[in-house]
Design an enzyme around this catalytic site. Structure first.
Site, mmCIF file in Angstrom:
data_model
loop_
_atom_site.group_PDB
_atom_site.id
_atom_site.type_symbol
_atom_site.label_atom_id
_atom_site.label_comp_id
_atom_site.label_asym_id
_atom_site.label_seq_id
_atom_site.Cartn_x
_atom_site.Cartn_y
_atom_site.Cartn_z
ATOM 1 N N ASP A 125 12.420 -12.490 -0.839
ATOM 2 C CA ASP A 125 12.219 -12.241 0.581
ATOM 3 C C ASP A 125 13.400 -11.460 1.150
ATOM 4 N N PHE A 130 10.098 -0.816 3.414
ATOM 5 C CA PHE A 130 8.686 -0.943 3.813
ATOM 6 C C PHE A 130 8.327 -2.378 4.191
ATOM 7 N N TYR A 146 0.826 -1.218 0.000
ATOM 8 C CA TYR A 146 0.000 0.000 0.000
ATOM 9 C C TYR A 146 0.864 1.275 0.000
ATOM 10 N N ARG A 164 -12.221 -2.169 21.532
ATOM 11 C CA ARG A 164 -11.282 -3.193 21.063
ATOM 12 C C ARG A 164 -10.120 -3.249 22.060
ATOM 13 N N SER A 188 6.407 3.244 13.107
ATOM 14 C CA SER A 188 4.981 3.473 13.354
ATOM 15 C C SER A 188 4.778 4.230 14.650
ATOM 16 N N ALA A 189 3.704 4.989 14.701
ATOM 17 C CA ALA A 189 3.326 5.675 15.936
ATOM 18 C C ALA A 189 3.069 4.684 17.065
ATOM 19 N N ASN A 243 -8.345 -2.250 9.782
ATOM 20 C CA ASN A 243 -8.289 -0.784 9.951
ATOM 21 C C ASN A 243 -9.618 -0.137 9.566
ATOM 22 N N ASP A 275 -6.911 -0.725 22.417
ATOM 23 C CA ASP A 275 -7.128 0.610 21.838
ATOM 24 C C ASP A 275 -7.008 1.699 22.902
ATOM 25 N N TYR A 316 3.885 -6.457 17.414
ATOM 26 C CA TYR A 316 4.169 -5.676 16.196
ATOM 27 C C TYR A 316 4.967 -4.417 16.545
ATOM 28 N N LYS A 327 8.946 -3.070 15.682
ATOM 29 C CA LYS A 327 9.295 -1.773 15.076
ATOM 30 C C LYS A 327 10.336 -1.065 15.933
ATOM 31 N N ASP A 357 9.888 -7.553 -3.368
ATOM 32 C CA ASP A 357 8.681 -7.881 -2.601
ATOM 33 C C ASP A 357 8.402 -9.367 -2.759
HETATM 34 P P1 NAD Z 1 1.632 -3.658 3.073
HETATM 35 O O1 NAD Z 1 1.408 -4.982 3.711
HETATM 36 O O2 NAD Z 1 0.673 -3.183 2.050
HETATM 37 O O3 NAD Z 1 3.101 -3.606 2.438
HETATM 38 C C1 NAD Z 1 4.167 -4.378 2.920
HETATM 39 C C2 NAD Z 1 4.786 -5.089 1.737
HETATM 40 O O4 NAD Z 1 5.883 -5.892 2.198
HETATM 41 C C3 NAD Z 1 3.821 -6.032 1.023
HETATM 42 O O5 NAD Z 1 3.869 -5.785 -0.355
HETATM 43 C C4 NAD Z 1 4.338 -7.433 1.369
HETATM 44 O O6 NAD Z 1 4.081 -8.360 0.340
HETATM 45 C C5 NAD Z 1 5.828 -7.146 1.543
HETATM 46 N N1 NAD Z 1 6.524 -8.113 2.395
HETATM 47 C C6 NAD Z 1 6.116 -8.609 3.587
HETATM 48 N N2 NAD Z 1 7.023 -9.471 4.072
HETATM 49 C C7 NAD Z 1 8.038 -9.506 3.174
HETATM 50 C C8 NAD Z 1 9.271 -10.208 3.112
HETATM 51 N N3 NAD Z 1 9.637 -11.066 4.080
HETATM 52 N N4 NAD Z 1 10.084 -10.006 2.047
HETATM 53 C C9 NAD Z 1 9.709 -9.152 1.061
HETATM 54 N N5 NAD Z 1 8.554 -8.476 1.067
HETATM 55 C C10 NAD Z 1 7.723 -8.652 2.112
HETATM 56 O O7 NAD Z 1 1.765 -2.606 4.265
HETATM 57 P P2 NAD Z 1 1.841 -1.015 4.213
HETATM 58 O O8 NAD Z 1 0.603 -0.492 4.850
HETATM 59 O O9 NAD Z 1 2.212 -0.555 2.863
HETATM 60 O O10 NAD Z 1 3.018 -0.781 5.237
HETATM 61 C C11 NAD Z 1 4.353 -0.588 4.813
HETATM 62 C C12 NAD Z 1 5.243 -0.433 6.024
HETATM 63 O O11 NAD Z 1 4.780 0.665 6.805
HETATM 64 C C13 NAD Z 1 5.234 -1.640 6.965
HETATM 65 O O12 NAD Z 1 6.542 -1.839 7.446
HETATM 66 C C14 NAD Z 1 4.313 -1.223 8.075
HETATM 67 O O13 NAD Z 1 4.639 -1.857 9.298
HETATM 68 C C15 NAD Z 1 4.574 0.265 8.147
HETATM 69 N N6 NAD Z 1 3.436 1.030 8.693
HETATM 70 C C16 NAD Z 1 2.196 0.897 8.139
HETATM 71 C C17 NAD Z 1 1.132 1.587 8.680
HETATM 72 C C18 NAD Z 1 -0.262 1.429 8.125
HETATM 73 O O14 NAD Z 1 -1.218 1.718 8.845
HETATM 74 N N7 NAD Z 1 -0.449 0.990 6.898
HETATM 75 C C19 NAD Z 1 1.323 2.454 9.771
HETATM 76 C C20 NAD Z 1 2.606 2.559 10.309
HETATM 77 C C21 NAD Z 1 3.659 1.841 9.753
HETATM 78 C C1 WQD Z 2 -8.767 3.568 14.093
HETATM 79 C C2 WQD Z 2 -9.957 3.858 15.006
HETATM 80 C C3 WQD Z 2 -10.600 1.968 16.349
HETATM 81 C C4 WQD Z 2 -11.898 -0.527 12.964
HETATM 82 C C5 WQD Z 2 -3.430 0.755 13.716
HETATM 83 C C6 WQD Z 2 -2.160 0.230 14.322
HETATM 84 C C7 WQD Z 2 -1.055 1.232 14.142
HETATM 85 C C8 WQD Z 2 -0.899 1.645 12.686
HETATM 86 C C9 WQD Z 2 -2.200 2.083 12.119
HETATM 87 C C10 WQD Z 2 0.740 0.179 11.692
HETATM 88 C C11 WQD Z 2 -9.799 3.267 16.416
HETATM 89 C C12 WQD Z 2 -11.709 2.336 15.369
HETATM 90 C C13 WQD Z 2 -11.413 0.507 13.741
HETATM 91 C C14 WQD Z 2 -13.283 -0.875 13.056
HETATM 92 C C15 WQD Z 2 -13.574 0.893 14.669
HETATM 93 N N1 WQD Z 2 -0.462 0.552 11.869
HETATM 94 N N2 WQD Z 2 -12.226 1.209 14.582
HETATM 95 N N3 WQD Z 2 -14.055 -0.135 13.913
HETATM 96 O O1 WQD Z 2 -5.745 1.222 15.822
HETATM 97 O O2 WQD Z 2 -5.242 3.670 15.334
HETATM 98 O O3 WQD Z 2 -3.786 1.946 14.411
HETATM 99 O O4 WQD Z 2 -3.193 1.073 12.343
HETATM 100 O O5 WQD Z 2 1.736 0.579 12.193
HETATM 101 O O6 WQD Z 2 0.102 0.619 14.616
HETATM 102 O O7 WQD Z 2 -2.390 -0.018 15.695
HETATM 103 O O8 WQD Z 2 -6.047 2.183 13.482
HETATM 104 O O9 WQD Z 2 -7.716 1.941 11.694
HETATM 105 O O10 WQD Z 2 -7.440 0.047 13.348
HETATM 106 O O11 WQD Z 2 -8.488 2.173 14.111
HETATM 107 O O12 WQD Z 2 -14.321 1.501 15.442
HETATM 108 O O13 WQD Z 2 -13.767 -1.815 12.408
HETATM 109 O O14 WQD Z 2 -11.121 3.226 14.450
HETATM 110 O O15 WQD Z 2 -11.128 1.563 17.577
HETATM 111 O O16 WQD Z 2 -10.403 4.169 17.307
HETATM 112 P P1 WQD Z 2 -5.271 2.249 14.886
HETATM 113 P P2 WQD Z 2 -7.423 1.517 13.076
#
Ligand code: NAD
Ligand code: WQD
Length: 339
Positions: A60, A82, A13, A293, A126-127, A200, A296, A150, A154, A33
């Site tokens: 990988d 990523f 993503y 949840r 991540s936050a 999410n 949360d 998780y 990080k 990827d």
């Molecule tokens: P995503 O799952 O869409 O992207 C991650 C990609 O990594 C995928 O394409 C997956 O196929 C690939 N991947 C996983 N394991 C692998 C491996 N062992 N070798 C090679 N490729 C591999 O997730 P995203 O939302 O795009 O997140 C990207 C990064 O940002 C992640 O590290 C995630 O932890 C971090 N992040 C995401 C969020 C969020 O809410 N989306 C928030 C904070 C941090």
């Molecule tokens: C947002 C709000 C839920 C789903 C997570 C990870 C964080 C980061 C981002 C990777 C919250 C509420 C959600 C639903 C709901 N990812 N909710 N019904 O929890 O802030 O963060 O994703 O690093 O590490 O923890 O995001 O989108 O899951 O939730 O009411 O079906 O929506 O309770 O208040 P979150 P979220």
């Protein structure tokens, strides 16, 4: 100029949006990827969008030789990392797998970089590393206390980077702590395509709006917030993507590694999100209130001021843009990248 960038997880993503931003800024991304959570169609769409043959390697990050070969073959001068597993709930039942992919995988990648002599890396953190906020908005110097495996992985990678950089004078890193990325590129060609039931909020709302799911569960309305529902800092994925270009530029200019929040600094509640999405989509979003949840917290939002000072970047897209673009992606691709 740092030009050729190995982008691990570039089919995912955020990675796919970052590749688009990198290409627009004149960089050459090379995607590595294993498609464990993504679809190769995303790369085909990227190529079509950019009119460019983006090299992609299926493999990988835990395969150190493969990472080294990719860095060497394409003469990469930096890495954006990523790739990883990201589901908080799943990390509680598959902790070993999360440490393996996220921590062992990052170690493998750093080893490959050392072998080849590549010494610039941007890492997706991540936050979630902050844990339960003790003070808001969250600043980068807030104590770090993740509450799930998780988040622990990080934080472990953040520490790995810091220790390796201290022992290898040449290594410079940028750690980016993302808040809640949502939305999609305005072309609607790439976007978020979660497997199974989305965990999410925004992808779940979008699937309700498009008729794929009946109703949203709102996880609790008894928080100490204006409407009782959880408040988060949602950021448009294209703003987030642009920040990676700025971070790469910064890493090139600066002798210092850095850690920076990427958020908007604004908090929206679950009910705010439902209302904004309903208005952007013209659909009603049925919902039911359920229990909170587990794990949360009431309110999370960033202090984004250091990002502006350090990178000259701030999020410019508003909540309406996030909902409009997410909805356009969802309606153009009701089943994601599947045909
Ligand atoms: P995503 O799952 O869409 O992207 C991650 C990609 O990594 C995928 O394409 C997956 O196929 C690939 N991947 C996983 N394991 C692998 C491996 N062992 N070798 C090679 N490729 C591999 O997730 P995203 O939302 O795009 O997140 C990207 C990064 O940002 C992640 O590290 C995630 O932890 C971090 N992040 C995401 C969020 C969020 O809410 N989306 C928030 C904070 C941090
Ligand atoms: C947002 C709000 C839920 C789903 C997570 C990870 C964080 C980061 C981002 C990777 C919250 C509420 C959600 C639903 C709901 N990812 N909710 N019904 O929890 O802030 O963060 O994703 O690093 O590490 O923890 O995001 O989108 O899951 O939730 O009411 O079906 O929506 O309770 O208040 P979150 P979220």
């Amino acid at each position: 100029m740092l030009r050729t960038v190995l982008v691990t997880g570039g089919a995912g993503y955020i990675g796919s949006h970052a590749c688009l931003a990198l290409i627009k800024a004149g960089y050459d991304p090379i995607i590595l990827d294993n498609f464990s959570n993504s679809n190769a169609v995303a790369i085909q769409r990227l190529r079509a969008l950019c009119q460019k043959d983006i090299p992609a390697i299926e493999g990988d990050i835990r395969d150190t030789n493969l990472c080294a070969k990719a860095l060497r073959d394409y003469e990469c001068d930096s890495v954006i990392h990523f790739a990883g597993l990201k589901a908080v709930g799943e990390s509680q039942t598959k902790a070993l797998e999360y440490y393996d992919v996220n921590l062992v995988g990052s170690h493998s990648l750093l080893r490959a970089m050392q072998d080849v002599g590549v010494n610039r890396i941007i890492f997706s953190s991540s936050a979630t590393v902050y844990g339960v906020p003790k003070a808001l908005p969250l600043k980068e110097n807030h104590p770090l206390a993740p509450t799930n495996p998780y988040g622990q992985t990080k934080l472990a990678v953040e520490r790995l980077l810091s220790d390796v950089a201290a022992s290898e004078a040449n290594l410079k890193y940028g750690i980016l702590r993302y808040f809640n990325p949502v939305g999609a590129d305005s072309s609607s060609r790439i976007g978020e395509d979660p497997r199974g039931v989305p965990s999410n909020l925004m992808p779940f709302i979008a699937q309700v709006a498009v008729g794929r799911r009946e109703a949203l569960m709102v996880f609790g309305n008894d928080y100490d917030t204006p409407d009782g529902t959880g408040v988060r800092d949602y950021i448009h994925v294209s703003d987030l993507a642009d920040a990676h270009v700025k971070a790469l530029e910064k890493l090139e200019d600066s002798a210092e590694s850095f850690i920076v929040n990427l958020g908007t600094g604004k908090g929206y509640s679950v009910l705010d999100m439902i209302e904004a999405f309903a208005s952007a989509s013209g659909q009603s979003i049925p919902y039911n209130i359920s229990n909170r949840r587990v794990g949360d917290v009431a309110v999370v939002y960033s202090d984004p001021s250091y990002a502006e000072k350090l990178l000259g970047w701030k999020a410019v897209r508003e909540l309406d843009d996030m909902c409009r673009d997410h909805w356009a992606w969802q309606t153009a691709n009701p089943r994601g990248y599947e045909k």
